[in-house]
Design a protein around this motif. Structure first.
Motif, mmCIF file in Angstrom:
data_model
loop_
_atom_site.group_PDB
_atom_site.id
_atom_site.type_symbol
_atom_site.label_atom_id
_atom_site.label_comp_id
_atom_site.label_asym_id
_atom_site.label_seq_id
_atom_site.Cartn_x
_atom_site.Cartn_y
_atom_site.Cartn_z
ATOM 1 N N ASN A 40 0.823 -1.212 0.000
ATOM 2 C CA ASN A 40 0.000 0.000 0.000
ATOM 3 C C ASN A 40 0.859 1.265 0.000
ATOM 4 O O ASN A 40 0.389 2.337 0.389
ATOM 5 C CB ASN A 40 -0.918 -0.009 1.227
ATOM 6 C CG ASN A 40 -0.126 -0.100 2.539
ATOM 7 O OD1 ASN A 40 1.080 -0.340 2.529
ATOM 8 N ND2 ASN A 40 -0.811 0.083 3.649
ATOM 9 N N PRO A 42 3.247 4.475 -1.364
ATOM 10 C CA PRO A 42 3.188 5.399 -2.491
ATOM 11 C C PRO A 42 4.230 5.072 -3.549
ATOM 12 O O PRO A 42 5.156 4.292 -3.320
ATOM 13 C CB PRO A 42 3.462 6.768 -1.846
ATOM 14 C CG PRO A 42 3.934 6.509 -0.468
ATOM 15 C CD PRO A 42 3.632 5.098 -0.112
ATOM 16 N N GLU A 46 6.592 9.734 -5.596
ATOM 17 C CA GLU A 46 5.967 10.381 -4.439
ATOM 18 C C GLU A 46 6.873 10.287 -3.208
ATOM 19 O O GLU A 46 6.937 11.215 -2.397
ATOM 20 C CB GLU A 46 4.625 9.720 -4.134
ATOM 21 C CG GLU A 46 3.524 9.969 -5.143
ATOM 22 C CD GLU A 46 2.275 9.192 -4.783
ATOM 23 O OE1 GLU A 46 1.365 9.781 -4.184
ATOM 24 O OE2 GLU A 46 2.224 7.973 -5.089
ATOM 25 N N PHE A 314 8.536 4.079 6.125
ATOM 26 C CA PHE A 314 7.115 3.731 6.233
ATOM 27 C C PHE A 314 6.896 2.510 7.118
ATOM 28 O O PHE A 314 7.771 1.637 7.221
ATOM 29 C CB PHE A 314 6.527 3.403 4.846
ATOM 30 C CG PHE A 314 6.590 4.540 3.873
ATOM 31 C CD1 PHE A 314 5.708 5.614 3.977
ATOM 32 C CD2 PHE A 314 7.529 4.545 2.855
ATOM 33 C CE1 PHE A 314 5.769 6.669 3.070
ATOM 34 C CE2 PHE A 314 7.591 5.593 1.941
ATOM 35 C CZ PHE A 314 6.713 6.656 2.055
ATOM 36 N N TYR A 331 3.090 6.966 7.838
ATOM 37 C CA TYR A 331 2.118 5.948 7.453
ATOM 38 C C TYR A 331 2.141 5.801 5.926
ATOM 39 O O TYR A 331 2.659 6.660 5.206
ATOM 40 C CB TYR A 331 0.721 6.344 7.918
ATOM 41 C CG TYR A 331 0.579 6.451 9.421
ATOM 42 C CD1 TYR A 331 0.612 5.305 10.226
ATOM 43 C CD2 TYR A 331 0.416 7.686 10.040
ATOM 44 C CE1 TYR A 331 0.477 5.390 11.610
ATOM 45 C CE2 TYR A 331 0.272 7.782 11.423
ATOM 46 C CZ TYR A 331 0.319 6.637 12.204
ATOM 47 O OH TYR A 331 0.187 6.728 13.561
ATOM 48 N N ALA A 332 1.570 4.717 5.455
ATOM 49 C CA ALA A 332 1.590 4.461 4.016
ATOM 50 C C ALA A 332 0.858 5.543 3.224
ATOM 51 O O ALA A 332 1.128 5.724 2.028
ATOM 52 C CB ALA A 332 0.972 3.092 3.723
ATOM 53 N N ASN A 333 -0.035 6.295 3.876
ATOM 54 C CA ASN A 333 -0.749 7.377 3.180
ATOM 55 C C ASN A 333 0.047 8.684 3.158
ATOM 56 O O ASN A 333 -0.496 9.734 2.808
ATOM 57 C CB ASN A 333 -2.125 7.605 3.821
ATOM 58 C CG ASN A 333 -2.033 8.106 5.256
ATOM 59 O OD1 ASN A 333 -0.946 8.334 5.789
ATOM 60 N ND2 ASN A 333 -3.176 8.273 5.904
ATOM 61 N N LYS A 334 1.326 8.605 3.551
ATOM 62 C CA LYS A 334 2.275 9.732 3.538
ATOM 63 C C LYS A 334 2.088 10.708 4.699
ATOM 64 O O LYS A 334 2.763 11.733 4.756
ATOM 65 C CB LYS A 334 2.261 10.501 2.203
ATOM 66 C CG LYS A 334 2.601 9.633 0.992
ATOM 67 C CD LYS A 334 2.839 10.463 -0.258
ATOM 68 C CE LYS A 334 1.574 11.094 -0.769
ATOM 69 N NZ LYS A 334 1.789 11.799 -2.064
ATOM 70 N N GLN A 335 1.188 10.394 5.616
ATOM 71 C CA GLN A 335 1.032 11.231 6.802
ATOM 72 C C GLN A 335 2.135 10.927 7.807
ATOM 73 O O GLN A 335 2.502 9.764 8.008
ATOM 74 C CB GLN A 335 -0.339 10.995 7.449
ATOM 75 C CG GLN A 335 -1.496 11.428 6.583
ATOM 76 C CD GLN A 335 -1.417 12.897 6.201
ATOM 77 O OE1 GLN A 335 -1.335 13.770 7.061
ATOM 78 N NE2 GLN A 335 -1.431 13.166 4.903
ATOM 79 N N LYS A 337 3.865 10.127 11.162
ATOM 80 C CA LYS A 337 3.443 9.445 12.379
ATOM 81 C C LYS A 337 3.794 10.268 13.622
ATOM 82 O O LYS A 337 3.069 10.242 14.612
ATOM 83 C CB LYS A 337 4.099 8.058 12.463
ATOM 84 C CG LYS A 337 3.495 7.176 13.565
ATOM 85 C CD LYS A 337 4.323 5.925 13.833
ATOM 86 C CE LYS A 337 4.268 4.925 12.700
ATOM 87 N NZ LYS A 337 4.926 3.640 13.087
#
Length: 364
Positions: A40, A42, A46, A314, A331-335, A337
């Protein structure tokens, strides 16, 4: 009055310039390992943008992933490029294979990709599960080195391997650090090569595993950089954190071979936020933030900056056991942690014009 204000402004500008210059020196010590064992994550492009946006200027890549190498072109990010253990035999036993590997993965990208190191193998030991790879590490290093040397790039791109601290037999006190007797015949020739090639040894240093394996004798504060006072005295050297003690035991182990001086680059360090004893969001946050603050200072045995790569960029959901899924800074959504950063966003937190790191509170 105007000239007084001008002088004050000039002084402030000079102070800020000195301050930010020192920040750059400190920030430049930190890299982050880009692992890809997740379904999952990016895209590589990215990810490179995420490194740049967060002022992360060094990357460790575990294999020559072509999409990642393409994305790194002209990014300015310094790269530690890995040779997977599965490729060691091929590169060790056939110099043409090594030349082709270097052409395909190094020369085809350099210098638009700022390759600084090639890490030939990761955590190979002549004893245990990875022992089948051990005979190939040094000859693979030598063949890759010769392929790079043939192009006159051996001073720009250093070739080495990454060890873990299970190869250390004695680690306490740090000055008595030594490699295990049963790994010396493997390691000593590698150290001899590193002296010859003026290359560093890469070492994966994890206070988390030392603490979680022996919480009776190792305090959490000592492992997290939050001990209020010196915990271990080693002659005149005082150790207030486990990271320094572990790293200096590697320095001493190299020195105690009497082969020659070799610099150590910390090729991995991190703390998982979940999945096992001693893991928590707060423990990981405190360890990583303090590690980033600390590396510009060096160790008692080797004052100065410690080039250090944090593991990992990640959370990787395809790793096992469970704690291995929770080492990510993002996190995998690029946010993000954790709230801390790697440069401008933390500049008023970490030092002053003379690069003095703020004291850490023991009760963080």
């Amino acid at each position: 009055m105007a000239s007084s204000n001008g002088a004050l402004m000039a002084s402030l500008i000079l102070l800020f310039a000195l301050f930010t210059a020192n920040l750059r020196i400190t920030d430049a010590q930190i890299g982050v390992c880009y692992g890809m064992m997740g379904n999952n994550l990016p895209s590589a492009r990215e990810v490179v943008s995420l490194y740049q946006a967060n002022n992360i200027r060094r990357m460790r890549l575990y294999d020559p992933n072509q999409a990642a190498l393409e994305a790194l072109r002209n990014s300015g990010i310094e790269l530690m490029l890995g040779v997977p253990n599965s490729d060691l035999q091929s590169l060790a036993t056939n110099a043409d294979n090594a030349r082709n590997w270097v052409q395909r993965n190094v020369l085809n990208f350099y210098p638009s990709v700022n390759i600084k190191y090639v890490a030939v193998g990761n955590e190979v030991s002549p004893v245990g599960a990875s022992s089948n790879f051990a005979p190939y590490v040094l000859p693979a290093i030598q063949n890759v080195y010769q392929a790079i040397r043939a192009r006159g790039l051996h001073d720009q791109i250093k070739v080495s391997t990454a060890i873990d601290t299970t190869l250390i037999g004695t680690s306490y006190p740090p000055s008595q650090g030594s490699f295990r007797n049963d790994v010396r015949s493997y390691l000593d020739p590698i150290i001899g090569y590193l002296v010859y090639a003026n290359a560093p040894l890469f070492a994966n240093i994890y206070p988390y595993f030392s603490y979680s394996g022996n919480p009776r004798d190792i305090s959490l504060n000592y492992a997290l950089f939050t001990a209020p006072n010196v915990v271990v005295w080693d002659g005149s050297r005082g150790y207030q954190n486990l990271f320094d003690a572990m790293l200096d035991s590697v320095h001493a182990a190299i020195d105690n071979t009497r082969i020659g001086y070799v610099r150590v680059v910390v090729s991995e360090s991190g703390w998982p936020s979940d999945g096992a004893f001693g893991t928590s969001y707060d423990n990981a946050r405190i360890y990583l933030d303090n590690l980033i603050r600390h590396v510009g200072k060096g160790t008692p045995m080797r004052p100065g900056g410690i080039e250090t790569y944090i593991f990992a960029m990640f959370d990787e959901n395809q790793k096992s056991p469970e704690l291995e899924k929770h080492f990510g800074l993002f996190y995998a959504n690029k946010q993000k942690k954790y709230p801390f950063g790697f440069g401008g966003e933390r500049e008023w937190q970490i030092g002053s014009a003379d690069n003095v790191t703020l004291p850490l509170k023991s009760d963080i």
